[in-house]
Design an enzyme around this catalytic site. Structure first.
Site, PDB file in Angstrom:
ATOM      1  N   ARG A   2       0.854  -1.189   0.000  1.00 27.86           N
ATOM      2  CA  ARG A   2       0.000   0.000   0.000  1.00 27.86           C
ATOM      3  C   ARG A   2       0.887   1.235   0.000  1.00 27.86           C
ATOM      4  O   ARG A   2       1.878   1.298   0.754  1.00 27.86           O
ATOM      5  CB  ARG A   2      -0.909   0.029   1.251  1.00 27.86           C
TER       6      ARG A   2
ATOM      7  N   ASP B 278       4.455  -0.503  -6.811  1.00 31.05           N
ATOM      8  CA  ASP B 278       3.188  -0.817  -7.494  1.00 31.05           C
ATOM      9  C   ASP B 278       2.048  -0.025  -6.868  1.00 31.05           C
ATOM     10  O   ASP B 278       0.912  -0.132  -7.324  1.00 31.05           O
ATOM     11  CB  ASP B 278       2.906  -2.325  -7.420  1.00 31.05           C
TER      12      ASP B 278
END
Ligand code: NAD
Length: 330
Positions: free
Chosen positions: A235, A259
Site C-alpha cells: 500500500r 506498485d
C-alpha cells in the site's frame, strides 16, 4: 443454481464459462455494476457475484435484493468497504470476499521489479536513449544470491516473496509481529530495524494500518544501505512519498520499485490528462532508478481465474446453506 454476475470483464468470461461447464450452474454475465438501476436484473436469479469500486450505500438496494430472494453477495475482490454491512445483516444477506487469490502474482511482480532495478536496466535505457552505449563502471550490478533481502510483513504475499528469494539463493530476513512456523525454512525472523539496516532489497508486504502507515520514512531511509532498493507492492501509504523522493535525490537509497503510491486513487486504473497526474508520480517516474506500475501486481490469469472461481463457488456454498471461510463477519 442461477447466478448473476455484475461488472464482468472480457478476461473473466472464459473462466466463467469453464466454471459453468464444470459445475452445471448457470451464470448470466452483465457488464454493468450493481446499482439502483441494475438491481432489477437480479430478479429471477438465486445468487449474485460482483466486483466494483462504486459504493453500495443505499439501504433500499439491499431491501430490493432481499425482496427478490437474494441471500448472498459474492465479491470477486478483497475489499468489502463498498457494502453497507449493517444493511446486509438486516436483510439476511451474507457477503463473501476473495481474500487470497494469488500471492505468487504479487510476489513475482516485486521480484521482477527488484531484478530490473538491480541490473540497472532503467539507467542503461536512459543512457542508450542519448546514444550512450558504454559499459560504465557506475552501473555494475549485483547478483541476488549474494544479497540480503528484507521482508516486512510475512503473510501470504510476504511468505511467497520470501520463498522465491530463498530459491534464488538470497539470505532472507523478516520482521512480522506474528510468527508463522510455515515460513521458517525460508527466513530468519528478526526485529524491524535489523531488517531495514541490513536489506539490499527491502520488500514491504503489510496491510495499511495506523501502525504501518509511514513505516518507511526519513529515519528508515537514513538507516537503509545507500545501495539498497525499496520495493512496495502493498500500500502506498506505508511509505512517506516526500521522504522517498528526498532519499532518492540524496542517494540515501539506490532505487525503488512501486506498485502502489499514497495518492494513487486519483489516477491509477484511469485514463487521465497530464494535468491530472500528481507531481510526486511525475518526479518518481522521471528517475531511471525508479519503477512505478499502476497497482497491477495482482493482474495475472491465475488471479482472475481464482477470483471468478472462488466467488462463484462461495455463492453456491452459501445458497446450499453451508458456510464459507470467506464469509464476512457482520
Ligand atoms: P496477510 O494478511 O496474509 O499478511 C500481512 C502480514 O503483515 C501479516 O502476517 C501481519 O502479521 C503482518 N503485519 C501486520 N502489521 C505489521 C507490522 N507493523 N510490521 C510487520 N508486519 C506486520 O496479507 P497479504 O495477503 O500477504 O497481503 C499483504 C498486503 O499486500 C495487503 O494488505 C495489501 O495491502 C497488499 N496487496 C497488494 C496487491 C497489489 O496488486 N499490489 C494485491 C493484493 C494485496
Amino acid at each position: 443454481m442461477k447466478l448473476i454476475m455484475y461488472s464482468v470483464r472480457d478476461a473473466e468470461k472464459p473462466y466463467v464459462e469453464a466454471w459453468t461447464k464444470k459445475t452445471g450452474n448457470d451464470v448470466k454475465m452483465v457488464t454493468e455494476p450493481l446499482n439502483a438501476d441494475t438491481v432489477k436484473l437480479a430478479e429471477g436469479y438465486d445468487g449474485v457475484s460482483l466486483q466494483q469500486t462504486a459504493k453500495l450505500g443505499d439501504k433500499k438496494l439491499y431491501e430490493q435484493l432481499a425482496a427478490m430472494g437474494i441471500k448472498q453477495l459474492a465479491a470477486r475482490m478483497v475489499g468489502v468497504d463498498i457494502f453497507d454491512l449493517d444493511a446486509c445483516k438486516a436483510n439476511g444477506i451474507i457477503v463473501t470476499n476473495v481474500p487470497i487469490y494469488s500471492p505468487r502474482a504479487i510476489a513475482e511482480m516485486g521480484v521482477t521489479q527488484a531484478m530490473y532495478l538491480l541490473r540497472r536496466i532503467g539507467e542503461f535505457e536512459q543512457r542508450m536513449s542519448h546514444g550512450d552505449f558504454r559499459w560504465s563502471d557506475d552501473l555494475i550490478s549485483n547478483e541476488i544470491y549474494n544479497l540480503t533481502v528484507g521482508i516486512i510483513g510475512l503473510g501470504n504475499i510476504g511468505g511467497a516473496t520470501a520463498q522465491i528469494y530463498k530459491a534464488l539463493g538470497a539470505k532472507v530476513l523478516s520482521y512480522d509481529p506474528s510468527y508463522n512456523v510455515e515460513y521458517e525454512p525460508y527466513v530468519e525472523y528478526t526485529d524491524f530495524d535489523t531488517v531495514v539496516k541490513n536489506a539490499d532489497i527491502l520488500s514491504l508486504h503489510t496491510p495499511l494500518l495506523p501502525s504501518t502507515e509511514n513505516m518507511i520514512a526519513a529515519p528508515q531511509f537514513k538507516m537503509m544501505k545507500d545501495s539498497a532498493y525499496l520495493i512496495n507492492m502493498a500500500r502506498g501509504k506505508l511509505v512517506n512519498t516526500a521522504d522517498l523522493i528526498s532519499a532518492l535525490e540524496n542517494k540515501e537509497i539506490a532505487g525503488a520499485g512501486l506498485d502502489t503510491l499514497a495518492d494513487e486513487t486519483s489516477f491509477f486504473g484511469k485514463q487521465v490528462s497530464s494535468d491530472q497526474i500528481p507531481d510526486d508520480y511525475k518526479k518518481l517516474a522521471a528517475m531511471p532508478n525508479v519503477l512505478v506500475t499502476p497497482h497491477v501486481a495482482f493482474l495475472t490469469e491465475t488471479s482472475i481465474r481464482n477470483m471468478v472461481e472462488i466467488s462463484l463457488n462461495d455463492a453456491v456454498t452459501i445458497l446450499e446453506g453451508k458456510h464459507s471461510r470467506n464469509e464476512i463477519r457482520m
